[in-house]
Design an enzyme around this catalytic site. Structure first.
Site, PDB file in Angstrom:
ATOM      1  N   GLU A 106      73.916  71.946  70.642  1.00 55.51           N
ATOM      2  CA  GLU A 106      73.626  72.083  72.080  1.00 55.51           C
ATOM      3  C   GLU A 106      72.856  70.832  72.493  1.00 55.51           C
ATOM      4  O   GLU A 106      71.649  70.739  72.283  1.00 55.51           O
ATOM      5  CB  GLU A 106      72.787  73.351  72.323  1.00 55.51           C
ATOM      6  CG  GLU A 106      73.539  74.641  72.096  1.00 55.51           C
ATOM      7  CD  GLU A 106      74.501  74.971  73.242  1.00 55.51           C
ATOM      8  OE1 GLU A 106      74.325  74.452  74.358  1.00 55.51           O
ATOM      9  OE2 GLU A 106      75.445  75.756  73.004  1.00 55.51           O
ATOM     10  N   CYS A 164      68.045  70.075  79.997  1.00 51.33           N
ATOM     11  CA  CYS A 164      69.316  69.496  79.545  1.00 51.33           C
ATOM     12  C   CYS A 164      70.371  69.463  80.640  1.00 51.33           C
ATOM     13  O   CYS A 164      71.258  68.625  80.620  1.00 51.33           O
ATOM     14  CB  CYS A 164      69.831  70.288  78.357  1.00 51.33           C
ATOM     15  SG  CYS A 164      69.974  72.040  78.701  1.00 51.33           S
TER      16      CYS A 164
END
Ligand SMILES: NC(=O)c1ccc[n+]([C@@H]2O[C@H](COP(=O)([O-])OP(=O)(O)OC[C@H]3O[C@@H](n4cnc5c(N)ncnc54)[C@H](O)[C@@H]3O)[C@@H](O)[C@H]2O)c1
Length: 482
Positions: free
Chosen positions: A216, A251
């Site tokens: 991720e 993110c």
């Protein structure tokens, strides 16, 4: 002083957890539910401590901690508790003429002993959310939180030790040395959240044991603004998704804006106006903005800002205070495409706007760069929405908002290319930590000699017809027609 974590500790830990896994304890529905309920108790009973730890590590405002970490986790756990029976149930699968008579199913099997390595920016969410998936799927799990958010890391250790089954769920605190020792072990899956640079180290270590990974990662998530938009709402949502989410240290944070030269002045005016409405005339004093995590990241961001031909492009903000780790929301206009800020993931409160002759060029700009974790478009034009969704490659796409896709459990959350591999959230988390085992059940009834030697032309024709599920041909062969 805490005892040093050594190679033998890492190896003993995995041996111990593997013993628990092999005993079958983690496979049972009851065990999984009990552990998930304990995670819920952590969220329900320890929210003030969690909020305080996040404030220590990041100066994170209470609203952001309570909603984007604790409430999202609570939702994830409740969903898993509600759906777990369904998720665990084998899925019936169709069989074919080739195996007739038979039945088949797909069994979701736990992988074994898994490692979760998480990042510092949402230290609770990014640590516990994958652990929910690992436990739901019936695995033993070791969590390694980030050393860059130490208050959160030690609270995670304390709470997980206090509530969860230590024979199968453990936390190891530490940085590169400890993580390296953990990575030397054989895991059944490694779930990593962090930068693409370190992801390469993770994948190399995993390759030694042929361990599958979920990565991720992040990237430069673009925001395209069309002139056919509701500008007021557009700008509020961009501000909330950028500075209102850990001050850009997220993110899925907007990394840069793409809009036309013609429309840019309106975007800039609205941005400046709304930033004052959100954070006041002196945002350096605002309690509603997180601080930069540490001096390394502060210096990394300063370097981006201070680069030649970049600092002169600041059109709003730019104030910073290294002592307090604060950088004001900062907007830049048309910085060079080859500058640091346009090539590295920003992961902070700086937002460059890049102007184009027409919006069409935004597709080329995005396509020419590594695939981002998210891509955003603001428009009311239906055709443009469809084209963007169909042709822009990114981990996920949101039209007319920022980051909210990660709260939708029916959507997979993960990257593509440079922004990662694999996904999680909701059922996708359960699947990320399960092996989909194919099981075919046959009986001794209807045994036919056609697949057994000695072979013949007739057997060949019949088998081919069966494999192709061609019933007409099967009958022709059986009835002796040419
Ligand atoms: N996709 C997502 O869900 C998501 C969420 C948050 C952050 N991110 C991305 O993560 C990055 C920022 O996070 P970060 O700075 O914590 O990442 P990072 O890669 O520096 O650290 C993440 C983890 O890796 C470990 N680590 C660091 N160096 C290591 C090494 N040499 N060997 C082994 N392990 C090591 C750390 O201890 C930490 O637990 C950004 O790129 C961001 O976009 C992605």
């Amino acid at each position: 002083m805490a005892r040093v974590f050594e190679a033998a500790d890492a190896s003993n830990l995995v041996t111990e957890l593997r013993r628990s896994f092999d005993s079958g304890v983690t496979r049972g529905y009851e065990w999984r539910v009990n552990q998930l309920k304990k995670l819920l108790i952590i969220c329900d009973n320890h929210e003030p401590e969690i909020v305080a730890a996040l404030h220590d590590d990041l100066g994170k405002p209470e609203l952001e901690s309570s909603v984007y970490e604790v409430a999202l986790l609570r939702n994830s756990i409740k969903l898993a508790l509600k759906q777990l029976k369904d998720w665990m149930a084998p899925d019936k699968a169709k069989t074919s003429l080739t195996t007739f008579p038979s039945s088949a199913e797909i069994i979701s099997e736990p992988l074994g002993v898994v490692l979760v390595i998480s990042a510092w920016n949402y230290p609770f969410l990014l640590s516990i959310d994958p652990v929910i998936g690992a436990i739901s799927a019936g695995n033993a799990v070791v969590l390694k939180p980030s050393e860059l958010s130490p208050a959160s890391s030690s609270l995670l250790l304390k709470l997980i030790e206090q509530y969860l089954d230590p024979s199968a769920v453990r936390v190891v605190e530490g940085s590169v040395a400890e993580t390296t020792l953990l990575l030397d072990q054989k895991w059944d899956k490694i779930f990593y959240t962090g930068s693409s640079k370190i992801a390469r180290i993770i994948m190399t270590a995993a390759a030694k044991h042929l361990t599958p990974v979920v990565l991720e990662l992040g990237g430069k998530s673009p925001v395209v603004i069309d002139s056919d938009t509701n500008l007021k709402v557009t700008i509020k949502r961009i501000i909330q998704g950028k500075w209102g989410c850990n001050n850009g240290q997220a993110c899925v944070s907007p990394d840069y804006i793409l809009t036309t030269k013609e429309f840019a002045p309106k975007v800039i005016d609205e941005l400046k106006q709304e930033l004052v409405a959100f954070y006041g005339k002196n945002p350096m004093e605002s309690k509603d903005l997180s601080h930069i995590v540490n001096t390394n990241h502060f210096d990394r961001l300063s370097k981006m800002l201070e680069e030649k031909e970049v600092s002169e492009k600041i059109i709003h903000g730019g104030e910073k205070d290294r002592e307090k780790l604060k950088i004001a929301p900062t907007i830049l206009l048309d910085v060079p495409l080859d500058s640091l800020i346009m090539n590295e993931e920003i992961f902070g409160p700086l937002l460059p706007i890049f102007t184009l002759n027409n919006l069409e060029e935004s597709f080329d700009v995005i396509r020419s760069r590594p695939k981002p974790l998210a891509a955003y478009l603001f428009t009311q034009n239906q055709k443009l929405k469809e084209r963007f969704a169909m042709t822009v490659s990114a981990g996920g796409i949101v039209v007319n908002d920022i980051a909210v896709h990660l709260a939708v459990h029916s959507l997979p959350f993960g990257g593509v290319g440079e922004s990662g591999m694999g996904s999680y959230h909701g059922k996708f988390s359960f699947d990320a930590f399960s092996h989909k085992k194919a099981v075919l059940y046959k009986s001794f009834f209807g045994d036919s000699a056609i697949r057994y030697a000695p072979y013949s032309r007739g057997k060949l024709r019949l088998l081919k017809a069966l494999v192709n599920s061609n019933l007409v041909e099967v009958f022709k062969v059986l009835l002796g027609f040419k």
